[in-house]
Design a protein around this motif. Structure first.
Motif, PDB file in Angstrom:
ATOM      1  N   ASN A  87       0.595  -1.230   0.058  1.00  0.00           N
ATOM      2  CA  ASN A  87       0.028   0.027  -0.118  1.00  0.00           C
ATOM      3  C   ASN A  87       0.950   1.312   0.129  1.00  0.00           C
ATOM      4  O   ASN A  87       0.426   2.219  -0.623  1.00  0.00           O
ATOM      5  CB  ASN A  87      -1.143  -0.071   1.175  1.00  0.00           C
ATOM      6  CG  ASN A  87      -2.051  -0.803   1.165  1.00  0.00           C
ATOM      7  OD1 ASN A  87      -2.203  -1.523   0.211  1.00  0.00           O
ATOM      8  ND2 ASN A  87      -2.704  -1.592   2.045  1.00  0.00           N
ATOM      9  N   VAL A  88       2.004   1.174   0.495  1.00  0.00           N
ATOM     10  CA  VAL A  88       2.902   2.511   0.714  1.00  0.00           C
ATOM     11  C   VAL A  88       3.924   2.679  -0.378  1.00  0.00           C
ATOM     12  O   VAL A  88       4.442   3.790  -0.368  1.00  0.00           O
ATOM     13  CB  VAL A  88       3.301   2.599   2.066  1.00  0.00           C
ATOM     14  CG1 VAL A  88       2.482   2.307   3.179  1.00  0.00           C
ATOM     15  CG2 VAL A  88       4.649   1.465   2.249  1.00  0.00           C
ATOM     16  N   LEU A  89       4.010   1.511  -1.207  1.00  0.00           N
ATOM     17  CA  LEU A  89       5.106   1.994  -2.349  1.00  0.00           C
ATOM     18  C   LEU A  89       4.498   3.036  -3.175  1.00  0.00           C
ATOM     19  O   LEU A  89       3.483   2.926  -3.595  1.00  0.00           O
ATOM     20  CB  LEU A  89       4.956   0.629  -2.896  1.00  0.00           C
ATOM     21  CG  LEU A  89       6.096  -0.508  -2.500  1.00  0.00           C
ATOM     22  CD1 LEU A  89       6.030  -1.705  -3.296  1.00  0.00           C
ATOM     23  CD2 LEU A  89       7.413   0.010  -2.118  1.00  0.00           C
ATOM     24  N   PRO A  90       5.126   4.195  -3.463  1.00  0.00           N
ATOM     25  CA  PRO A  90       5.031   5.211  -4.351  1.00  0.00           C
ATOM     26  C   PRO A  90       4.372   4.374  -5.792  1.00  0.00           C
ATOM     27  O   PRO A  90       4.683   3.490  -6.234  1.00  0.00           O
ATOM     28  CB  PRO A  90       6.412   5.870  -4.657  1.00  0.00           C
ATOM     29  CG  PRO A  90       7.144   5.556  -3.567  1.00  0.00           C
ATOM     30  CD  PRO A  90       6.716   4.267  -3.178  1.00  0.00           C
ATOM     31  N   VAL A  91       3.588   5.468  -6.267  1.00  0.00           N
ATOM     32  CA  VAL A  91       2.945   5.185  -7.700  1.00  0.00           C
ATOM     33  C   VAL A  91       3.109   5.917  -8.776  1.00  0.00           C
ATOM     34  O   VAL A  91       2.363   6.307  -9.550  1.00  0.00           O
ATOM     35  CB  VAL A  91       1.421   4.544  -7.379  1.00  0.00           C
ATOM     36  CG1 VAL A  91       1.328   3.300  -6.834  1.00  0.00           C
ATOM     37  CG2 VAL A  91       0.842   5.922  -6.629  1.00  0.00           C
ATOM     38  N   ILE A  92       4.549   6.523  -8.880  1.00  0.00           N
ATOM     39  CA  ILE A  92       4.460   7.607  -9.813  1.00  0.00           C
ATOM     40  C   ILE A  92       6.026   7.086 -10.408  1.00  0.00           C
ATOM     41  O   ILE A  92       6.854   6.361  -9.917  1.00  0.00           O
ATOM     42  CB  ILE A  92       5.017   8.877  -9.185  1.00  0.00           C
ATOM     43  CG1 ILE A  92       6.014   9.039  -8.104  1.00  0.00           C
ATOM     44  CG2 ILE A  92       3.835   9.276  -8.692  1.00  0.00           C
ATOM     45  CD1 ILE A  92       6.507  10.157  -7.915  1.00  0.00           C
ATOM     46  N   GLY A  93       5.972   7.384 -11.833  1.00  0.00           N
ATOM     47  CA  GLY A  93       7.167   7.022 -12.587  1.00  0.00           C
ATOM     48  C   GLY A  93       7.783   5.661 -12.484  1.00  0.00           C
ATOM     49  O   GLY A  93       7.054   4.658 -12.640  1.00  0.00           O
ATOM     50  N   VAL A  94       9.263   5.553 -12.073  1.00  0.00           N
ATOM     51  CA  VAL A  94       9.673   4.134 -11.949  1.00  0.00           C
ATOM     52  C   VAL A  94       9.094   3.415 -10.905  1.00  0.00           C
ATOM     53  O   VAL A  94       9.005   1.945 -11.127  1.00  0.00           O
ATOM     54  CB  VAL A  94      11.134   4.271 -11.820  1.00  0.00           C
ATOM     55  CG1 VAL A  94      11.920   2.990 -11.819  1.00  0.00           C
ATOM     56  CG2 VAL A  94      11.945   5.287 -12.996  1.00  0.00           C
ATOM     57  N   TRP A  95       8.870   3.922 -10.042  1.00  0.00           N
ATOM     58  CA  TRP A  95       8.044   3.390  -8.763  1.00  0.00           C
ATOM     59  C   TRP A  95       6.763   2.686  -9.348  1.00  0.00           C
ATOM     60  O   TRP A  95       6.584   1.310  -8.941  1.00  0.00           O
ATOM     61  CB  TRP A  95       7.719   4.268  -7.679  1.00  0.00           C
ATOM     62  CG  TRP A  95       8.867   4.945  -6.984  1.00  0.00           C
ATOM     63  CD1 TRP A  95       9.265   6.028  -7.489  1.00  0.00           C
ATOM     64  CD2 TRP A  95       9.587   4.536  -5.933  1.00  0.00           C
ATOM     65  NE1 TRP A  95      10.290   6.464  -6.589  1.00  0.00           N
ATOM     66  CE2 TRP A  95      10.588   5.797  -5.685  1.00  0.00           C
ATOM     67  CE3 TRP A  95       9.596   3.565  -5.079  1.00  0.00           C
ATOM     68  CZ2 TRP A  95      11.410   5.588  -4.628  1.00  0.00           C
ATOM     69  CZ3 TRP A  95      10.402   3.526  -4.133  1.00  0.00           C
ATOM     70  CH2 TRP A  95      11.405   4.486  -3.786  1.00  0.00           C
ATOM     71  N   LYS A  96       5.765   3.225 -10.133  1.00  0.00           N
ATOM     72  CA  LYS A  96       4.636   2.777 -10.596  1.00  0.00           C
ATOM     73  C   LYS A  96       5.168   1.531 -11.335  1.00  0.00           C
ATOM     74  O   LYS A  96       4.392   0.318 -11.314  1.00  0.00           O
ATOM     75  CB  LYS A  96       4.267   3.752 -11.503  1.00  0.00           C
ATOM     76  CG  LYS A  96       2.574   3.282 -11.818  1.00  0.00           C
ATOM     77  CD  LYS A  96       2.056   4.517 -12.598  1.00  0.00           C
ATOM     78  CE  LYS A  96       0.525   4.033 -13.035  1.00  0.00           C
ATOM     79  NZ  LYS A  96      -0.103   5.154 -13.746  1.00  0.00           N
ATOM     80  N   GLU A  97       6.048   1.482 -12.251  1.00  0.00           N
ATOM     81  CA  GLU A  97       6.535   0.367 -13.058  1.00  0.00           C
ATOM     82  C   GLU A  97       6.786  -0.854 -12.326  1.00  0.00           C
ATOM     83  O   GLU A  97       6.471  -2.069 -12.638  1.00  0.00           O
ATOM     84  CB  GLU A  97       7.737   0.639 -13.799  1.00  0.00           C
ATOM     85  CG  GLU A  97       7.629   1.693 -14.978  1.00  0.00           C
ATOM     86  CD  GLU A  97       8.935   2.050 -15.696  1.00  0.00           C
ATOM     87  OE1 GLU A  97       9.929   1.133 -15.707  1.00  0.00           O
ATOM     88  OE2 GLU A  97       9.115   3.123 -16.215  1.00  0.00           O
ATOM     89  N   ARG A  98       7.458  -0.699 -10.900  1.00  0.00           N
ATOM     90  CA  ARG A  98       8.026  -1.719 -10.074  1.00  0.00           C
ATOM     91  C   ARG A  98       6.625  -2.189  -9.444  1.00  0.00           C
ATOM     92  O   ARG A  98       6.570  -3.524  -9.283  1.00  0.00           O
ATOM     93  CB  ARG A  98       8.859  -1.274  -8.928  1.00  0.00           C
ATOM     94  CG  ARG A  98       9.089  -2.300  -8.007  1.00  0.00           C
ATOM     95  CD  ARG A  98      10.020  -1.812  -6.954  1.00  0.00           C
ATOM     96  NE  ARG A  98      11.528  -1.622  -7.502  1.00  0.00           N
ATOM     97  CZ  ARG A  98      12.304  -2.539  -7.440  1.00  0.00           C
ATOM     98  NH1 ARG A  98      11.870  -3.797  -7.124  1.00  0.00           N
ATOM     99  NH2 ARG A  98      13.364  -2.178  -8.088  1.00  0.00           N
ATOM    100  N   LYS A  99       5.632  -1.520  -9.009  1.00  0.00           N
ATOM    101  CA  LYS A  99       4.380  -1.928  -8.412  1.00  0.00           C
ATOM    102  C   LYS A  99       3.649  -2.681  -9.217  1.00  0.00           C
ATOM    103  O   LYS A  99       3.090  -3.675  -9.042  1.00  0.00           O
ATOM    104  CB  LYS A  99       3.707  -0.789  -7.889  1.00  0.00           C
ATOM    105  CG  LYS A  99       2.481  -1.050  -6.875  1.00  0.00           C
ATOM    106  CD  LYS A  99       2.243  -0.005  -5.742  1.00  0.00           C
ATOM    107  CE  LYS A  99       1.328  -0.365  -4.793  1.00  0.00           C
ATOM    108  NZ  LYS A  99       0.755   0.710  -3.934  1.00  0.00           N
TER     109      LYS A  99
END
Length: 263
Positions: free
Chosen positions: A54-66
């Motif tokens: 729930n707390v992992l960021p959801v922008i840019g590269v972070w979104k790709e990882r999620k």
């Protein structure tokens, strides 16, 4: 146990952010290359798993990882990716770095756009994720101890192959992690052929312990055509960890737990 995430302060204007980044840059400028290790088995608890997700960021590269986490079929692959993500978020929060600064170069290496603030590298294998960080470039690799003469024959130099064939203990895994750490420090990944350079592992005077202390060496491990790079090697349970950097490298890896990462 209920896990609550402590949200970072984001109400800072541009001038305040730049000033704070400068302060944190100064704090790490002369530090060693440090290293964290995290056991992904901690994420098998459902509450912890959901908290991190729930707390992992959801922008840019972070979104790709999620997004990639949801595509993995095997639970272990999901947990390794989540573990890498939460360790990276922990670093960004620790040094108050904007999540949007996370970028990926043409070779797939993650980096921070404000490169004077912090540099890092991540690796994972089996049950563990490791992350190096500091003011200089670093490369880290962790692998479970194996021996593959076929891989050595295909990807290592002839001299490296002969060292493995001679039966030196754990030599395949040592050379493999040293090579991986070196090309990751360069930021070009496996676009650098592994047989285009030669690792000369130093002699070990004391075997590794489970306290994440570096192996004691009689002589230095080197890359024969790049003597500016330094190495530190660790043996932890059934794993080998190698770190490469031009900067001085810590002699002790810090193991962190989910409470610290989500503190």
């Amino acid at each position: 146990m209920i896990f609550r995430w402590k949200m970072p302060n984001t109400s800072i204007d541009k001038r305040g952010r730049e000033g704070r980044d400068k302060i944190y840059s100064m704090k790490i400028m002369h530090k060693l290359i440090e290293c964290y290790l995290f056991d992904i088995n901690e994420l098998k608890d459902e509450a912890r798993y959901q908290c991190v997700l729930n707390v992992l960021p959801v922008i840019g590269v972070w979104k790709e990882r999620k997004k990639r986490i949801f595509t993995y079929f095997r639970l272990e692959d999901k947990l390794r990716s989540m573990g890498a993500g939460i360790m990276l978020k922990y670093l960004f929060d620790k040094y108050n770095i904007e999540y949007s600064y996370l970028k990926k170069n043409q070779y797939g290496k993650l980096y921070i756009d404000k490169s004077d603030i912090l540099k890092f590298n991540i690796s994972h294998s089996g049950d563990y994720v490791v992350c190096t960080y500091g003011s200089g470039e670093s490369g880290v690799d962790i692998e479970k101890n194996i021996n593959s003469m076929d891989i050595a024959k295909r990807f290592f130099t002839e001299r490296e192959y002969q060292m493995i064939a001679a039966g030196y203990p754990n030599m395949f895994t040592r050379i493999w992690t040293l090579k991986e750490a070196y090309v990751k420090e360069m930021g070009m990944g496996l676009s650098i052929p592994l047989d285009s350079f030669e690792v000369q592992p130093g002699k070990i005077s004391e075997t590794g312990k489970d306290d994440l202390t570096a192996l004691s060496m009689i002589d230095k491990t080197i890359v024969t055509n790049d003597l500016e790079k330094q190495f530190r090697e660790f043996q932890f349970r059934d794993y080998y960890i190698s770190i490469c950097s031009r900067k001085r490298i810590t002699k002790k890896i810090e193991q962190v737990n989910i409470e610290q990462l989500c503190g």
